[in-house]
Design a protein around this motif. Sequence first.
Motif, PDB file in Angstrom:
ATOM      1  N   GLU A  58       8.231   6.219   5.591  1.00 39.22           N
ATOM      2  CA  GLU A  58       6.884   5.694   5.853  1.00 39.22           C
ATOM      3  C   GLU A  58       6.933   4.249   6.333  1.00 39.22           C
TER       4      GLU A  58
ATOM      5  N   GLU B  53       0.836  -1.207   0.000  1.00 43.07           N
ATOM      6  CA  GLU B  53       0.000   0.000   0.000  1.00 43.07           C
ATOM      7  C   GLU B  53       0.873   1.260   0.000  1.00 43.07           C
ATOM      8  N   ILE B  54       1.922   1.256   0.824  1.00 42.98           N
ATOM      9  CA  ILE B  54       2.839   2.399   0.866  1.00 42.98           C
ATOM     10  C   ILE B  54       3.608   2.500  -0.449  1.00 42.98           C
TER      11      ILE B  54
ATOM     12  N   THR C 119       9.507  12.659   5.096  1.00 42.57           N
ATOM     13  CA  THR C 119       8.647  11.673   4.473  1.00 42.57           C
ATOM     14  C   THR C 119       9.471  10.899   3.450  1.00 42.57           C
TER      15      THR C 119
ATOM     16  N   LYS D 264       8.579   1.196  -6.501  1.00 45.19           N
ATOM     17  CA  LYS D 264       7.862  -0.068  -6.293  1.00 45.19           C
ATOM     18  C   LYS D 264       8.318  -1.231  -7.178  1.00 45.19           C
TER      19      LYS D 264
ATOM     20  N   ASN E 194       2.351   4.353  -3.626  1.00 49.36           N
ATOM     21  CA  ASN E 194       2.454   5.811  -3.726  1.00 49.36           C
ATOM     22  C   ASN E 194       3.795   6.271  -4.284  1.00 49.36           C
ATOM     23  N   TYR E 195       4.684   5.316  -4.573  1.00 48.84           N
ATOM     24  CA  TYR E 195       6.029   5.658  -5.033  1.00 48.84           C
ATOM     25  C   TYR E 195       6.355   4.878  -6.310  1.00 48.84           C
ATOM     26  N   ASP E 196       5.891   5.413  -7.441  1.00 46.86           N
ATOM     27  CA  ASP E 196       6.095   4.742  -8.719  1.00 46.86           C
ATOM     28  C   ASP E 196       7.573   4.542  -9.049  1.00 46.86           C
TER      29      ASP E 196
END
Length: 283
Positions: free
Chosen positions: A136, A74-75, A131, A83, A78-80
């Motif tokens: 995260e 899930e985290i 962040t 991932k 948010n980071y293309d």
Amino acid sequence: MKRFIALALALVMIFALAACAKAPATKADEKYVIINEELGAEEYGIAFRSDDQETADYIQTAVYELVKSGKYAEIAANYDDVKDNLKFLAEDFAIPEAKVDITKAEKRTFTMGIDPEYPPFSYLDDNGDYTGFDVEICRAACELLGWDFEVFGVNWDEKLVQLDAKECDCVWAGMTILDSMYEAGYVIADPYYYNTQVVVVKESSGITKAADLEGKTVAVMLGTSGETLLAEDGDLADLSATFGTLTTCESFLKCFTELEGNAVDAVFVDLPVATSWVNDKNS
């Protein structure tokens, strides 16, 4: 007389428009490209002090719990820029058996050591808060453990010195695992990210491959694996020997600032950092 003035004004406007049409591209118009020849394959991990195996086991186990629960993915969503190269999300990855029971972790404060200028893994957001993907993940792991979470921005070139001095409890955030760390006795958590080194240049530079860097000025961040590879790795050391100048900067952002200002011709940098920065600049 009025006709003469009107004609003169018209000519001034024509010349002004012509001049604007021929004006050179501004910094805002510049486009940047990544030369990805996989110049150095490596893995990211987390370093703990040699006498702190227990802390490493708790953090590692908590991270794997995040993987099992889906929170990790899930985290990552948010980071293309991150991932696709995450080892723990690979289809063939099997989560090892837990070394500790995280429900028995004693209450404490855990201080994460990061590079504060390393997007997308760790950086300050618009509100001045830390962040990034690694931040995260660490925060979520501490929540599972019931630990208070703090962030400490290290001097990357002195990161292990600061870890030994107990200014932080680990060094995380895009830290390349080096054999020298194992040899020095540091406890290294399981590698979680596959990385390669790439080169970032201006699209207008004419540089399209690593070999084109001959005679050029190249920037690299001080204390990074990129700097080490350019100095010690066989093929990359040979490549570095062809540079006109190799410049070291205290942060990747400084490297990119030098590139924008034409102080250097290229930046030697980690792929996810390059992707994040180039996408932002070209958008």
